[in-house]
Design a protein around this motif. Structure first.
Motif, mmCIF file in Angstrom:
data_model
loop_
_atom_site.group_PDB
_atom_site.id
_atom_site.type_symbol
_atom_site.label_atom_id
_atom_site.label_comp_id
_atom_site.label_asym_id
_atom_site.label_seq_id
_atom_site.Cartn_x
_atom_site.Cartn_y
_atom_site.Cartn_z
ATOM 1 N N ASN A 1 -72.532 31.547 -15.372
ATOM 2 C CA ASN A 1 -72.690 30.982 -14.034
ATOM 3 C C ASN A 1 -71.463 31.204 -13.146
ATOM 4 O O ASN A 1 -70.418 31.679 -13.591
ATOM 5 C CB ASN A 1 -73.034 29.495 -14.123
ATOM 6 N N GLU A 2 -71.610 30.854 -11.871
ATOM 7 C CA GLU A 2 -70.544 31.085 -10.892
ATOM 8 C C GLU A 2 -69.256 30.376 -11.280
ATOM 9 O O GLU A 2 -68.156 30.925 -11.115
ATOM 10 C CB GLU A 2 -70.994 30.592 -9.518
ATOM 11 N N ALA A 3 -69.370 29.159 -11.822
ATOM 12 C CA ALA A 3 -68.179 28.408 -12.218
ATOM 13 C C ALA A 3 -67.566 28.921 -13.508
ATOM 14 O O ALA A 3 -66.478 28.500 -13.891
ATOM 15 C CB ALA A 3 -68.523 26.924 -12.365
ATOM 16 N N HIS A 4 -68.278 29.825 -14.199
ATOM 17 C CA HIS A 4 -67.796 30.429 -15.447
ATOM 18 C C HIS A 4 -67.521 29.364 -16.512
ATOM 19 O O HIS A 4 -66.599 29.500 -17.313
ATOM 20 C CB HIS A 4 -66.536 31.283 -15.202
ATOM 21 N N ASP A 5 -68.368 28.328 -16.526
ATOM 22 C CA ASP A 5 -68.245 27.291 -17.547
ATOM 23 C C ASP A 5 -69.564 27.040 -18.269
ATOM 24 O O ASP A 5 -69.703 26.075 -19.004
ATOM 25 C CB ASP A 5 -67.712 25.978 -16.944
ATOM 26 N N HIS A 6 -70.536 27.915 -18.075
ATOM 27 C CA HIS A 6 -71.831 27.761 -18.734
ATOM 28 C C HIS A 6 -72.489 29.129 -18.842
ATOM 29 O O HIS A 6 -72.364 29.962 -17.946
ATOM 30 C CB HIS A 6 -72.741 26.818 -17.946
ATOM 31 N N ALA A 7 -73.163 29.374 -19.957
ATOM 32 C CA ALA A 7 -73.857 30.647 -20.169
ATOM 33 C C ALA A 7 -75.286 30.396 -20.628
ATOM 34 O O ALA A 7 -75.568 29.424 -21.329
ATOM 35 C CB ALA A 7 -73.118 31.506 -21.199
ATOM 36 N N GLN B 1 -90.055 32.605 -13.704
ATOM 37 C CA GLN B 1 -89.250 31.398 -13.563
ATOM 38 C C GLN B 1 -87.860 31.583 -14.163
ATOM 39 O O GLN B 1 -86.859 31.107 -13.615
ATOM 40 C CB GLN B 1 -89.942 30.216 -14.246
ATOM 41 N N VAL B 2 -87.808 32.281 -15.297
ATOM 42 C CA VAL B 2 -86.514 32.532 -15.937
ATOM 43 C C VAL B 2 -85.648 33.417 -15.054
ATOM 44 O O VAL B 2 -84.489 33.102 -14.748
ATOM 45 C CB VAL B 2 -86.709 33.194 -17.318
ATOM 46 N N TRP B 3 -86.205 34.551 -14.615
ATOM 47 C CA TRP B 3 -85.408 35.496 -13.826
ATOM 48 C C TRP B 3 -85.032 34.899 -12.470
ATOM 49 O O TRP B 3 -83.914 35.117 -11.993
ATOM 50 C CB TRP B 3 -86.162 36.811 -13.634
ATOM 51 N N ASP B 4 -85.942 34.133 -11.859
ATOM 52 C CA ASP B 4 -85.620 33.488 -10.582
ATOM 53 C C ASP B 4 -84.454 32.517 -10.750
ATOM 54 O O ASP B 4 -83.567 32.438 -9.888
ATOM 55 C CB ASP B 4 -86.838 32.739 -10.035
ATOM 56 N N ALA B 5 -84.453 31.767 -11.863
ATOM 57 C CA ALA B 5 -83.372 30.805 -12.106
ATOM 58 C C ALA B 5 -82.045 31.520 -12.277
ATOM 59 O O ALA B 5 -81.013 31.101 -11.726
ATOM 60 C CB ALA B 5 -83.695 29.952 -13.334
ATOM 61 N N LEU B 6 -82.030 32.621 -13.027
ATOM 62 C CA LEU B 6 -80.776 33.340 -13.229
ATOM 63 C C LEU B 6 -80.287 33.963 -11.925
ATOM 64 O O LEU B 6 -79.081 33.931 -11.624
ATOM 65 C CB LEU B 6 -80.955 34.424 -14.292
ATOM 66 N N THR C 1 -80.139 26.302 -13.648
ATOM 67 C CA THR C 1 -80.623 26.061 -15.002
ATOM 68 C C THR C 1 -82.068 26.529 -15.127
ATOM 69 O O THR C 1 -82.894 26.259 -14.249
ATOM 70 C CB THR C 1 -80.547 24.563 -15.335
ATOM 71 N N VAL C 2 -82.408 27.222 -16.211
ATOM 72 C CA VAL C 2 -83.793 27.625 -16.448
ATOM 73 C C VAL C 2 -84.617 26.370 -16.715
ATOM 74 O O VAL C 2 -84.284 25.582 -17.603
ATOM 75 C CB VAL C 2 -83.884 28.591 -17.648
ATOM 76 N N PRO C 3 -85.695 26.145 -15.979
ATOM 77 C CA PRO C 3 -86.475 24.916 -16.172
ATOM 78 C C PRO C 3 -87.228 24.923 -17.494
ATOM 79 O O PRO C 3 -87.604 25.982 -18.008
ATOM 80 C CB PRO C 3 -87.443 24.915 -14.986
ATOM 81 N N GLU C 4 -87.452 23.742 -18.033
ATOM 82 C CA GLU C 4 -88.215 23.609 -19.279
ATOM 83 C C GLU C 4 -89.603 24.219 -19.150
ATOM 84 O O GLU C 4 -90.142 24.780 -20.108
ATOM 85 C CB GLU C 4 -88.334 22.131 -19.654
ATOM 86 N N SER C 5 -90.187 24.126 -17.958
ATOM 87 C CA SER C 5 -91.548 24.622 -17.767
ATOM 88 C C SER C 5 -91.655 26.120 -17.988
ATOM 89 O O SER C 5 -92.750 26.633 -18.254
ATOM 90 C CB SER C 5 -92.027 24.272 -16.353
ATOM 91 N N ALA C 6 -90.535 26.845 -17.912
ATOM 92 C CA ALA C 6 -90.584 28.297 -18.058
ATOM 93 C C ALA C 6 -91.028 28.727 -19.448
ATOM 94 O O ALA C 6 -91.636 29.784 -19.607
ATOM 95 C CB ALA C 6 -89.218 28.910 -17.733
ATOM 96 N N THR C 7 -90.707 27.937 -20.458
ATOM 97 C CA THR C 7 -91.063 28.336 -21.824
ATOM 98 C C THR C 7 -92.235 27.543 -22.398
ATOM 99 O O THR C 7 -92.646 27.800 -23.524
ATOM 100 C CB THR C 7 -89.845 28.180 -22.758
#
Length: 371
Positions: free
Chosen positions: A116-122, A337-342, A347-353
């Protein structure tokens, strides 16, 4: 446990960008975006400038930008980083023991890593190798153009046009520009695990697979490189023999490796740190923007605040192909939904999977055991 359960959202609603959150600085637990990235980051975080010359000579580079030109998605303006990490199944050289060498290779493992932009989450999104996709036209090694193909197995892109074609296929599928590319083969993966001193896992049931040379009893094991490779390659020890069960084993092993990196305190052992850096840089092929120790140091500094608890892992939403149970098809709405979130750095929403074949655990047999 389903794959989506690992994505907690960290107490934030799905629509809130991660880059705007304030986080306390974590102790310098190192990011492992994949087994190759783990050791590479250790090099940079330790600042081992005196070994740059040797390590530079270890790294192989591929000019992805030069080969693909300008026909690519626009880079996201918010400062996030996207990396395609591939494990190659080449049987040449020392890898010949894992199958007949037909002179080609495919992508045995594929992970899209978004930082992510803050470089504290992958976020790590695994793409099943058996996914049927539309492969774009790609240049082959001899310079001729291979026409696009649909449907085509995802892992055939690497076989047709090498790393550049794999990147181009991912970008066509996701509309996300890959900032970097990292590849490791079987032998490199084994050597990395051995240099780590093995990785500890606990199995709730035995796992056997003659094809991948896997034979582990139930209980705790410290896997050496050969055993670890057998675990992450197996297709027949869990579930129905598809790539989906294997991806879940890969995620479980990666979590164990993350814990290993976090536990062993490499900064107190410069000799082991150097051995790991030497092994890692010998094991990887990268894009030309990462093919020096200085470049890898820059990547390590960028990612140093991502701790083991700040990595979400999921499988691209898919369904089984009704015409061939050995293949899977993208669940387009869910995958979008996954690609839009990235792309939006969210955060990738739970509904995506929800409803994805890759989110159903065929066998939850590995758990991490901390020492």
């Amino acid at each position: 446990m389903a794959e989506q359960d690992s994505r907690t959202g960290h107490g934030e609603p799905d629509e809130q960008p991660r880059g705007g959150r304030h986080r306390r600085r974590r102790r310098r637990a190192l990011v492992v975006t994949a087994w190759t990235v783990a050791a590479v980051l250790l090099l940079g975080a330790a600042g081992l400038g005196f070994v740059y010359y040797r390590l530079n000579g270890n790294i192989a580079g591929v000019d992805i930008n030069g080969r693909l030109g300008g026909d690519r998605p626009e880079d996201m303006p918010h400062g996030s980083v996207d990396i395609l990490v591939l494990g190659s199944d080449s049987r040449s050289g020392e890898n010949a023991r894992y199958g007949d060498d037909d002179g080609s290779a495919r992508s045995d493992t594929a992970m899209i890593v978004h930082v992510n932009e803050a470089h504290d989450h992958a976020t790590i999104v695994s793409v099943p190798r058996d996914t049927l996709v539309a492969r774009p036209p790609c240049r082959k090694a001899d310079g001729t153009l291979a026409p696009g193909a649909a449907p085509s197995m995802f892992n055939e892109a690497y076989q047709v046009g090498g790393p550049a074609c794999a990147v181009k296929t991912v970008e066509a599928m996701t509309d996300i520009r890959m900032d970097h590319y990292i590849e490791v083969d079987f032998t490199g993966f084994k050597e990395l695990v051995d240099t780590f001193g093995g990785v500890q896992i606990t199995l709730s049931e035995p796992l056997q697979d003659a094809d991948s040379h896997l034979d582990l009893a139930a209980g705790s094991h410290t896997l050496d490189g050969e055993q670890a490779l057998a675990l992450v390659r197996t297709r027949h020890a869990v579930g129905n023999g598809s790539d989906l069960g294997r991806i879940q084993l890969q995620h479980a092993f990666l979590r164990a490796l993350l814990g290993k990196v976090d536990d062993i305190g490499l900064f107190s052992d410069p000799a082991q740190l150097y051995d790991l850096a030497d092994t890692a840089t010998s094991a990887v092929t990268t894009d030309t923007e990462l093919d020096s120790a200085a470049d890898l140091l820059g990547m390590a500094k960028l990612l140093r605040d991502v701790g083991p608890g700040e990595i979400d892992m999921l499988t691209m939403p898919v369904r089984y192909d009704p015409d061939d149970p050995n293949r899977v098809l993208p669940l387009k709405g869910k995958a979008d939904q996954v690609w839009d979130a990235l792309r939006a750095d969210r955060t990738v929403p739970e509904s995506a999977t929800d409803g994805s074949a890759g989110a159903r655990s065929d066998a939850d047999v590995v758990r991490r055991e901390r020492g």
